[in-house]
Motif scaffolding. Structure first.
Motif, PDB file in Angstrom:
ATOM      1  N   LEU A 277      24.439  28.672  75.901  1.00 27.74           N
ATOM      2  CA  LEU A 277      23.278  27.813  76.165  1.00 27.74           C
ATOM      3  C   LEU A 277      23.575  26.362  75.768  1.00 27.74           C
ATOM      4  O   LEU A 277      23.184  25.421  76.469  1.00 27.74           O
ATOM      5  N   ILE A 278      24.286  26.183  74.661  1.00 32.78           N
ATOM      6  CA  ILE A 278      24.660  24.831  74.218  1.00 32.78           C
ATOM      7  C   ILE A 278      25.586  24.186  75.249  1.00 32.78           C
ATOM      8  O   ILE A 278      25.448  23.007  75.583  1.00 32.78           O
ATOM      9  N   GLU A 279      26.510  24.979  75.786  1.00 31.57           N
ATOM     10  CA  GLU A 279      27.435  24.474  76.812  1.00 31.57           C
ATOM     11  C   GLU A 279      26.714  24.073  78.091  1.00 31.57           C
ATOM     12  O   GLU A 279      27.213  23.253  78.869  1.00 31.57           O
ATOM     13  N   GLN A 280      25.533  24.653  78.313  1.00 28.97           N
ATOM     14  CA  GLN A 280      24.723  24.285  79.487  1.00 28.97           C
ATOM     15  C   GLN A 280      23.880  23.042  79.227  1.00 28.97           C
ATOM     16  O   GLN A 280      23.095  22.625  80.077  1.00 28.97           O
ATOM     17  N   GLY A 281      23.992  22.471  78.023  1.00 30.47           N
ATOM     18  CA  GLY A 281      23.275  21.241  77.682  1.00 30.47           C
ATOM     19  C   GLY A 281      22.022  21.451  76.859  1.00 30.47           C
ATOM     20  O   GLY A 281      21.293  20.496  76.581  1.00 30.47           O
ATOM     21  N   CYS A 282      21.740  22.694  76.445  1.00 31.28           N
ATOM     22  CA  CYS A 282      20.532  22.969  75.654  1.00 31.28           C
ATOM     23  C   CYS A 282      20.694  22.441  74.225  1.00 31.28           C
ATOM     24  O   CYS A 282      21.750  22.616  73.609  1.00 31.28           O
ATOM     25  N   GLN A 283      19.632  21.818  73.707  1.00 29.80           N
ATOM     26  CA  GLN A 283      19.656  21.271  72.348  1.00 29.80           C
ATOM     27  C   GLN A 283      18.549  21.847  71.466  1.00 29.80           C
ATOM     28  O   GLN A 283      18.645  21.800  70.248  1.00 29.80           O
ATOM     29  N   ARG A 284      17.490  22.367  72.092  1.00 31.37           N
ATOM     30  CA  ARG A 284      16.410  23.031  71.331  1.00 31.37           C
ATOM     31  C   ARG A 284      16.337  24.478  71.806  1.00 31.37           C
ATOM     32  O   ARG A 284      15.691  24.792  72.798  1.00 31.37           O
ATOM     33  N   ILE A 285      17.048  25.328  71.081  1.00 34.71           N
ATOM     34  CA  ILE A 285      17.195  26.718  71.521  1.00 34.71           C
ATOM     35  C   ILE A 285      16.332  27.631  70.661  1.00 34.71           C
ATOM     36  O   ILE A 285      16.477  27.682  69.436  1.00 34.71           O
ATOM     37  N   ALA A 286      15.436  28.337  71.326  1.00 38.20           N
ATOM     38  CA  ALA A 286      14.550  29.282  70.639  1.00 38.20           C
ATOM     39  C   ALA A 286      15.205  30.663  70.579  1.00 38.20           C
ATOM     40  O   ALA A 286      16.164  30.942  71.310  1.00 38.20           O
ATOM     41  N   HIS A 287      14.666  31.508  69.715  1.00 35.28           N
ATOM     42  CA  HIS A 287      15.196  32.874  69.583  1.00 35.28           C
ATOM     43  C   HIS A 287      14.056  33.866  69.413  1.00 35.28           C
ATOM     44  O   HIS A 287      13.208  33.710  68.522  1.00 35.28           O
ATOM     45  N   ILE A 288      14.011  34.874  70.290  1.00 32.40           N
ATOM     46  CA  ILE A 288      13.108  36.009  70.098  1.00 32.40           C
ATOM     47  C   ILE A 288      13.930  37.092  69.417  1.00 32.40           C
ATOM     48  O   ILE A 288      14.858  37.656  70.004  1.00 32.40           O
ATOM     49  N   ALA A 289      13.617  37.342  68.137  1.00 37.34           N
ATOM     50  CA  ALA A 289      14.436  38.207  67.287  1.00 37.34           C
ATOM     51  C   ALA A 289      13.858  39.614  67.213  1.00 37.34           C
ATOM     52  O   ALA A 289      12.652  39.830  67.371  1.00 37.34           O
ATOM     53  N   GLY A 290      14.749  40.572  66.942  1.00 40.01           N
ATOM     54  CA  GLY A 290      14.313  41.940  66.674  1.00 40.01           C
ATOM     55  C   GLY A 290      13.895  42.081  65.218  1.00 40.01           C
ATOM     56  O   GLY A 290      13.945  41.124  64.436  1.00 40.01           O
ATOM     57  N   ASN A 291      13.500  43.295  64.867  1.00 36.16           N
ATOM     58  CA  ASN A 291      13.068  43.612  63.504  1.00 36.16           C
ATOM     59  C   ASN A 291      14.183  43.280  62.499  1.00 36.16           C
ATOM     60  O   ASN A 291      15.278  43.837  62.569  1.00 36.16           O
ATOM     61  N   GLN A 292      13.905  42.366  61.561  1.00 35.97           N
ATOM     62  CA  GLN A 292      14.937  41.892  60.648  1.00 35.97           C
ATOM     63  C   GLN A 292      15.266  42.886  59.531  1.00 35.97           C
ATOM     64  O   GLN A 292      16.161  42.640  58.715  1.00 35.97           O
ATOM     65  N   ASN A 293      14.568  44.024  59.496  1.00 33.28           N
ATOM     66  CA  ASN A 293      14.960  45.115  58.600  1.00 33.28           C
ATOM     67  C   ASN A 293      16.088  45.948  59.207  1.00 33.28           C
ATOM     68  O   ASN A 293      16.628  46.840  58.556  1.00 33.28           O
ATOM     69  N   THR A 294      16.408  45.671  60.465  1.00 35.05           N
ATOM     70  CA  THR A 294      17.448  46.415  61.179  1.00 35.05           C
ATOM     71  C   THR A 294      18.695  45.553  61.286  1.00 35.05           C
ATOM     72  O   THR A 294      18.630  44.420  61.767  1.00 35.05           O
ATOM     73  N   SER A 295      19.825  46.088  60.851  1.00 35.65           N
ATOM     74  CA  SER A 295      21.039  45.277  60.702  1.00 35.65           C
ATOM     75  C   SER A 295      21.502  44.623  61.994  1.00 35.65           C
ATOM     76  O   SER A 295      21.936  43.476  61.989  1.00 35.65           O
ATOM     77  N   ILE A 296      21.400  45.330  63.121  1.00 33.89           N
ATOM     78  CA  ILE A 296      21.919  44.744  64.367  1.00 33.89           C
ATOM     79  C   ILE A 296      21.127  43.505  64.771  1.00 33.89           C
ATOM     80  O   ILE A 296      21.694  42.518  65.248  1.00 33.89           O
ATOM     81  N   PHE A 297      19.807  43.529  64.553  1.00 36.28           N
ATOM     82  CA  PHE A 297      18.986  42.378  64.939  1.00 36.28           C
ATOM     83  C   PHE A 297      19.127  41.239  63.929  1.00 36.28           C
ATOM     84  O   PHE A 297      19.047  40.065  64.302  1.00 36.28           O
TER      85      PHE A 297
END
Length: 341
Positions: free
Chosen positions: A177-197
């Motif tokens: 996304l940064i390589e596409q020129g994005c500078q304000r990148i949001a994140h929809i995260a999974g449950n942070q009690n789960t290691s993969i997320f």
């Protein structure tokens, strides 16, 4: 068991042969003539005789049975893992029994009791979101029943594990996304009690840091189950921000797709105004317009790798394998949802 079940003794009485001769004929023993084998086979079919595989398993001390515990069958990732497991297991003469924990710790514990009673020879597990205690799995290790954990694995338990590089995959997705020129990148995260997320979140943050982009906690939305609805509500909140994002990395494809639909309804152009990347390469990622850029998480190969390692452990108990962690490589599939060049 039904009283009408035809037994070896019944078959022997009908044919005037001994039960041991019948047994050897059914097993294809070379000492039994082809004529006798054919006679036994025809009479067995006529009477509806079926060998008692459970009793045979007890005699051989083998059940050729593998138990699988997945969080949710409806999640495409797990159905692909199961396909990988089944294809290899059946080709090696094993049968597979599938259970789903529905992401419930209590249900997961109950399933392990059932599997213990069924005398499975090995287990393949993706732990539930709620699981923090692993004593129900430790009892199998003590009994010498091999267990392979995949995807969501217990970090503090010595066990065999099949994983992907979630941190590195998320880093690459965010960097794209940064390589596409994005500078304000949001994140929809999974449950942070789960290691993969948690690892995916950390990978996202590390990519921002590596490219000297400030981390903004207002651009992160933690979900409970990464559902379609959670993705849509997160996207609505992103649109409501005064300083809107120009990129979005999601921890699965469901949230990415629902976010794209919300953006499009709000006349927010994808990828021109906001570029979107998902995770898992679900079939729907190739259906939505624009097609979704996503991480191929190698689910089918994960199932194959887990089964291969499990059967090695079952069949070579004289040479026990030290606990292994196998990390499968992923790749980013770039499609129209993020491609600006």
């Amino acid at each position: 068991m039904s009283n009408s079940r035809i037994t070896l003794k019944d078959l022997a009485k009908e044919l005037g042969l001994s039960p041991s001769t019948i047994s050897r004929a059914i097993a294809g023993h070379p000492a039994i003539s082809n004529a006798t084998k054919l006679k036994v086979q025809r009479k067995a079919e006529e009477l509806g005789f079926a060998p008692n595989t459970i009793a045979a398993s007890f005699r051989k001390k083998r059940t050729y049975s593998i138990g699988i515990i997945v969080p949710k069958l409806e999640v495409h990732f797990h159905s692909l893992v199961i396909s990988g497991i089944e294809d290899l297991a059946y080709s090696r003469g094993y049968n597979v029994t599938i259970f789903q924990s529905k992401d419930s710790f209590e249900r997961e514990k109950e399933i392990t009791k059932i599997l213990q009673n069924r005398l499975v020879e090995g287990i393949i597990v993706c732990i539930s979101n709620e699981t923090k205690n692993y004593s129900h799995f430790k009892k199998f290790i003590k009994l010498g029943v091999p267990i392979i954990f995949y995807d969501r694995v217990p970090s503090e338990l010595k066990a065999n594990k099949i994983i992907i590089d979630d941190f590195g995959s998320a880093f690459r997705a965010t960097e794209h996304l940064i390589e596409q020129g994005c500078q304000r990148i949001a994140h929809i995260a999974g449950n942070q009690n789960t290691s993969i997320f948690k690892d995916r979140f950390e990978g996202y943050k590390a990519a921002l840091k590596a490219h000297k982009i400030a981390f903004d906690p207002n651009l992160v939305f933690e979900t409970k189950n990464l559902t379609y609805e959670e993705g849509a509500s997160s996207a609505k909140e992103l649109i409501a921000l005064k300083n809107k994002p120009d990129g979005l990395f999601c921890s699965n494809d469901y949230t990415a797709i629902s976010a794209i639909q919300v953006f499009q309804k709000a006349n927010y152009k994808v990828p021109e105004q906001i570029a979107v990347v998902g995770f898992s390469n679900y079939p729907i990622s190739r259906v939505i317009e624009p097609n979704l850029t996503t991480v191929n998480d190698r689910a089918f190969q994960m199932g194959e790798a887990a089964t291969n390692l499990l059967i090695r452990q079952i069949e070579d108990k004289d040479n026990p394998i030290d606990f292994e962690t196998i990390t499968l490589k992923t790749n980013l599939i770039v499609r129209e949802s993020s491609s600006r060049h």
